[in-house]
Design a protein around this motif. Structure first.
Motif: not given
Length: 411
Positions: A140-155, A215-228
């Motif tokens: 509960i005190f250390n749920p874990g900081n997890l993230s996926l960042i999608l980068n869309v780069k153009s030129s 870019k867009v970040p997607v953040s969650f923790n281990w407890a949220e990830l285990r909810k399916g």
């Protein structure tokens, strides 16, 4: 005649004047950006995933780019010709304790420098951006900081090869394709060498900094990830903007503006899969697993380590005097120390408690000649009491025995 010649000269001068000021005109060009509100797909998780507290399974995240149409107009056509769009989609992961954590992983590219305004498609393949990451312990005190960042780069700068290095990494991932479909980029270091990937990554990072990045970040923790969580889907749009002058603030405004003039091009799907054991990924209930599947020492010890070139026998027995020889003769404290070395090597390889129990049991079978040691509580205590969670899974998988009186049930 003089009047006609004068008119011709004036017309030519006017045309030249127009061309002279064209570089100063802010010409709109395609700009690509992801939606700021990813869509989460969920389902009812199995009991072991929902109720687990860590080190009890693995996670794989695979990317897939799904176009709206098979034929996409990536670049724009104008009076002055086609723009030379270059596009790179990449994912950065954080917190998964994977070998490629915090590494920018290309998942798709588009090169519009040749025939840019024509119908075209992305260069992409399903890619494992997280490969068999151990489901870490959390609280509960250390749920874990997890993230996926999608980068869309153009030129639209055709003088620089922005996607060259990105394509090299994308191709390297395809070398280690698994199951004929998904590219396990986690094995790139095995396929092309750690230094080659590191050098390529450095060159790519340096060059890709010259692209406009939305870019867009997607953040969650281990407890949220285990909810399916089954998948995260992110829409990617195209709009016409003066790319050379766009700021981070304007990019953020575009992403948040639901009424912006934009065209949906494709969806990036990040699919989550959970595995209990790497030996039989489809197995969810490990109770008496040994009665249903082949867990012989030969099968287990010859199995390849995830993301590596060695098998488990080579990992455990990689020094002299050999660990196998030590375990075969050791008793009491000597056996505890030998088993401790084995547990440390399996932990370094990223194994969960379930597979640590399976591998160490197979290793002791090989060292002792058979599995009769399993009914001897003295041997079991000497080896496994230092790893009670592993000992509990040993009992759960191989059935109740005298060891059941010494260890707690698996978490």
């Amino acid at each position: 005649m003089r009047t006609k010649g004068l008119l011709t000269s004036l017309l030519l001068l006017a045309v030249l004047s127009i061309f002279a000021i064209v570089p100063k005109i802010a010409i709109a060009a395609p700009f690509f950006f992801p939606d700021m509100n990813p869509s989460f797909k969920k389902s009812e998780p199995p009991d072991w995933l929902r109720d687990g507290r860590g080190n009890d399974g693995y996670l794989t995240i695979t990317s897939e780019v799904i176009p709206v149409n098979s034929c996409t107009q990536m670049s724009s056509q104008s009076f002055w010709g086609s723009d030379k769009t270059q596009l790179v989609l990449s994912v950065v992961t954080n917190g998964f304790k994977n070998k490629l954590d915090k590494v920018e992983i290309p998942i798709a590219t588009f090169d519009g420098r040749d025939g840019g305004s024509q119908c075209a498609s992305l260069s992409t393949t399903p890619t494992q951006v997280v490969s068999l990451a151990n489901l870490s312990a959390y609280s509960i005190f250390n749920p874990g900081n997890l993230s996926l960042i999608l980068n869309v780069k153009s030129s639209n700068d055709s003088n620089k090869d922005f996607i060259g290095s990105a394509k090299l990494l994308l191709g390297a991932a395809a070398i280690v394709a698994t199951g004929g479909s998904a590219a396990a980029i986690g094995g790139v270091t095995t396929a092309v060498g750690t230094s080659a990937v590191s050098d390529t990554q450095s060159r790519a990072n340096s060059l890709l900094q010259g692209m406009v990045d939305a870019k867009v970040p997607v953040s969650f923790n281990w407890a949220e990830l285990r909810k399916g969580i089954e998948a995260v889907e992110i829409s990617v749009y195209k709009t016409d903007q003066n790319v050379s002058g766009i700021t981070d603030k304007q990019i953020a405004q575009l992403q948040k503006d639901s009424k912006a003039d934009k065209q949906l091009l494709f969806t990036v799907k990040l699919e989550f899969q959970f595995f209990r054991t790497l030996f039989y990924p489809t197995v969810s209930n490990i109770d008496n697993l040994v009665e249903r599947e082949n867990l012989s020492p030969q099968f287990v010890l010859n199995h390849a380590i995830p993301g590596g070139s060695q098998n488990f026998m080579q990992l455990l027995n990689n020094a002299s005097p050999s660990l196998l020889q030590k375990v075969s003769k050791a008793e009491g404290g000597d056996l505890s120390r030998a088993c401790s070395t084995g547990f440390e090597r399996l932990k370094s390889a990223g194994l969960d408690y379930v597979d640590s129990a399976i591998v160490m049991k197979a290793f002791l079978d090989e060292a002792k000649g058979d599995s009769s040691w399993l009914s001897n509580p003295v041997i079991v205590r000497a080896c496994f009491s230092q790893a009670p969670a592993v000992q509990s899974y040993l009992e759960q998988i191989y059935g109740h025995s005298p060891i059941g009186k010494e260890g707690a049930r698996a978490p």
